[in-house]
Design a protein around this motif. Structure first.
Motif, PDB file in Angstrom:
ATOM      1  N   PRO A  12       0.800  -1.229   0.000  1.00 23.42           N
ATOM      2  CA  PRO A  12       0.000   0.000   0.000  1.00 23.42           C
ATOM      3  C   PRO A  12       0.834   1.282   0.000  1.00 23.42           C
ATOM      4  O   PRO A  12       0.432   2.294  -0.577  1.00 23.42           O
ATOM      5  N   ASP A  13       2.026   1.241   0.599  1.00 19.71           N
ATOM      6  CA  ASP A  13       2.881   2.434   0.638  1.00 19.71           C
ATOM      7  C   ASP A  13       3.713   2.602  -0.629  1.00 19.71           C
ATOM      8  O   ASP A  13       4.514   3.523  -0.744  1.00 19.71           O
ATOM      9  N   LEU A  60      -3.768 -12.932   0.485  1.00 19.59           N
ATOM     10  CA  LEU A  60      -3.240 -11.699  -0.086  1.00 19.59           C
ATOM     11  C   LEU A  60      -4.337 -11.046  -0.914  1.00 19.59           C
ATOM     12  O   LEU A  60      -4.790 -11.617  -1.908  1.00 19.59           O
ATOM     13  N   GLY A  61      -4.778  -9.860  -0.488  1.00 14.63           N
ATOM     14  CA  GLY A  61      -5.844  -9.150  -1.173  1.00 14.63           C
ATOM     15  C   GLY A  61      -5.305  -8.079  -2.103  1.00 14.63           C
ATOM     16  O   GLY A  61      -4.419  -7.305  -1.723  1.00 14.63           O
ATOM     17  N   PHE A  62      -5.857  -8.043  -3.304  1.00 11.59           N
ATOM     18  CA  PHE A  62      -5.460  -7.071  -4.313  1.00 11.59           C
ATOM     19  C   PHE A  62      -6.702  -6.333  -4.802  1.00 11.59           C
ATOM     20  O   PHE A  62      -7.449  -6.858  -5.633  1.00 11.59           O
ATOM     21  N   PRO A  63      -6.944  -5.125  -4.295  1.00 13.33           N
ATOM     22  CA  PRO A  63      -8.095  -4.356  -4.773  1.00 13.33           C
ATOM     23  C   PRO A  63      -8.003  -4.146  -6.282  1.00 13.33           C
ATOM     24  O   PRO A  63      -6.905  -3.956  -6.826  1.00 13.33           O
ATOM     25  N   SER A  64      -9.142  -4.187  -6.929  1.00  9.32           N
ATOM     26  CA  SER A  64      -9.205  -3.973  -8.368  1.00  9.32           C
ATOM     27  C   SER A  64     -10.440  -3.158  -8.702  1.00  9.32           C
ATOM     28  O   SER A  64     -11.480  -3.317  -8.069  1.00  9.32           O
ATOM     29  N   ASP A  65     -10.293  -2.318  -9.690  1.00  6.48           N
ATOM     30  CA  ASP A  65     -11.390  -1.449 -10.110  1.00  6.48           C
ATOM     31  C   ASP A  65     -11.843  -1.782 -11.531  1.00  6.48           C
ATOM     32  O   ASP A  65     -12.452  -0.974 -12.199  1.00  6.48           O
ATOM     33  N   MET A  75      -6.189   4.342  -1.734  1.00  8.97           N
ATOM     34  CA  MET A  75      -5.794   3.106  -1.053  1.00  8.97           C
ATOM     35  C   MET A  75      -6.110   3.198   0.433  1.00  8.97           C
ATOM     36  O   MET A  75      -6.521   2.207   1.038  1.00  8.97           O
ATOM     37  N   ASN A  76      -5.957   4.372   1.011  1.00 16.14           N
ATOM     38  CA  ASN A  76      -6.279   4.550   2.434  1.00 16.14           C
ATOM     39  C   ASN A  76      -7.751   4.285   2.706  1.00 16.14           C
ATOM     40  O   ASN A  76      -8.095   3.693   3.725  1.00 16.14           O
ATOM     41  N   GLU A  77      -8.622   4.741   1.801  1.00 14.78           N
ATOM     42  CA  GLU A  77     -10.056   4.465   1.947  1.00 14.78           C
ATOM     43  C   GLU A  77     -10.328   2.965   1.907  1.00 14.78           C
ATOM     44  O   GLU A  77     -11.112   2.440   2.700  1.00 14.78           O
ATOM     45  N   THR A  78      -9.676   2.276   0.977  1.00 12.87           N
ATOM     46  CA  THR A  78      -9.859   0.834   0.840  1.00 12.87           C
ATOM     47  C   THR A  78      -9.428   0.114   2.110  1.00 12.87           C
ATOM     48  O   THR A  78     -10.176  -0.704   2.655  1.00 12.87           O
ATOM     49  N   TYR A  93      -2.707  -5.278  -0.796  1.00 16.92           N
ATOM     50  CA  TYR A  93      -1.703  -4.660  -1.653  1.00 16.92           C
ATOM     51  C   TYR A  93      -2.312  -3.559  -2.499  1.00 16.92           C
ATOM     52  O   TYR A  93      -3.516  -3.332  -2.474  1.00 16.92           O
ATOM     53  N   GLN A  94      -1.459  -2.875  -3.256  1.00 19.24           N
ATOM     54  CA  GLN A  94      -1.911  -1.783  -4.112  1.00 19.24           C
ATOM     55  C   GLN A  94      -2.976  -2.271  -5.097  1.00 19.24           C
ATOM     56  O   GLN A  94      -2.973  -3.439  -5.502  1.00 19.24           O
ATOM     57  N   LYS A  95      -3.833  -1.350  -5.482  1.00 19.47           N
ATOM     58  CA  LYS A  95      -4.854  -1.639  -6.491  1.00 19.47           C
ATOM     59  C   LYS A  95      -4.166  -2.070  -7.790  1.00 19.47           C
ATOM     60  O   LYS A  95      -3.158  -1.488  -8.183  1.00 19.47           O
ATOM     61  N   VAL A  96      -4.711  -3.099  -8.418  1.00 20.18           N
ATOM     62  CA  VAL A  96      -4.154  -3.629  -9.666  1.00 20.18           C
ATOM     63  C   VAL A  96      -5.262  -3.817 -10.698  1.00 20.18           C
ATOM     64  O   VAL A  96      -6.434  -3.943 -10.350  1.00 20.18           O
ATOM     65  N   ASP A  97      -4.850  -3.867 -11.944  1.00 25.26           N
ATOM     66  CA  ASP A  97      -5.743  -4.322 -13.002  1.00 25.26           C
ATOM     67  C   ASP A  97      -5.570  -5.832 -13.089  1.00 25.26           C
ATOM     68  O   ASP A  97      -4.449  -6.350 -12.988  1.00 25.26           O
ATOM     69  N   VAL A  98      -6.667  -6.533 -13.262  1.00 28.95           N
ATOM     70  CA  VAL A  98      -6.596  -7.992 -13.354  1.00 28.95           C
ATOM     71  C   VAL A  98      -6.987  -8.506 -14.741  1.00 28.95           C
ATOM     72  O   VAL A  98      -6.991  -9.709 -14.973  1.00 28.95           O
TER      73      VAL A  98
END
Length: 159
Positions: A12-13, A60-65, A75-78, A93-98
């Motif tokens: 995230p950082d 391991l979680g990977f936010p995706s939009d 990312m802080n909101e997530t 972890y950081q937002k990624v495209d999947v």
């Protein structure tokens, strides 16, 4: 890339972490979204993490939009949302495209190792990949599959 351990992921950082840091663990990799109909799966993923963590399981979680913009911009909101609403303590972890041209190399690799029902690509949020202690992708679970239904598969490889 021939192994999950060949990849680096963004914390995230913004700093990099090698997937090799998880070598020897059983791993669940999941693409998440905070505003999805499957978001309640965070509860079950957290429960799996708590129940099996001492035996070497990591989630391991990977936010995706990628699907209907169902993730926060920040990312802080997530992270705050996941912790506040679901008690998430597993690594995010950081937002990624999947999917698509900008897809994360990690997710492209995972999808190539275990294809979905009708496609190789990731079709929606909360696609889950189960990886054994040697880094082999052993199973892929559809978005609608409850993490709780992963227990028997985890039990087979956690020993």
């Amino acid at each position: 890339m021939t192994s999950i351990y060949d990849f680096s992921i963004d914390k995230p950082d913004g700093t990099k972490q090698s997937m090799q840091d998880y070598e020897g663990n059983v791993i669940i990799v999941v693409n998440t979204a905070s505003k999805c109909g499957f978001t309640d799966q965070f509860k079950e993923l957290q429960q799996l993490y708590e129940d099996y963590h001492e035996q070497g399981l990591v989630v391991l979680g990977f936010p995706s939009d990628n699907f209907n913009n169902q993730e926060f911009d920040s990312m802080n909101e997530t992270l705050s949302f996941c912790e506040r609403n679901y008690g998430v303590t597993f690594p995010m972890y950081q937002k990624v495209d999947v999917k698509g041209d900008q897809a994360s190399p990690l997710f492209s690799f995972l999808a190539s190792q275990k294809k979905g029902l009708l496609t190789e690509g990731i079709k929606w949020n909360f696609t889950k990949f189960l990886i054994d202690r040697k880094g082999n992708v052993v199973e892929r679970f559809a978005p609608q599959t409850s993490p709780e239904k992963m227990r028997s598969s985890i039990d087979k490889i956690i020993q």
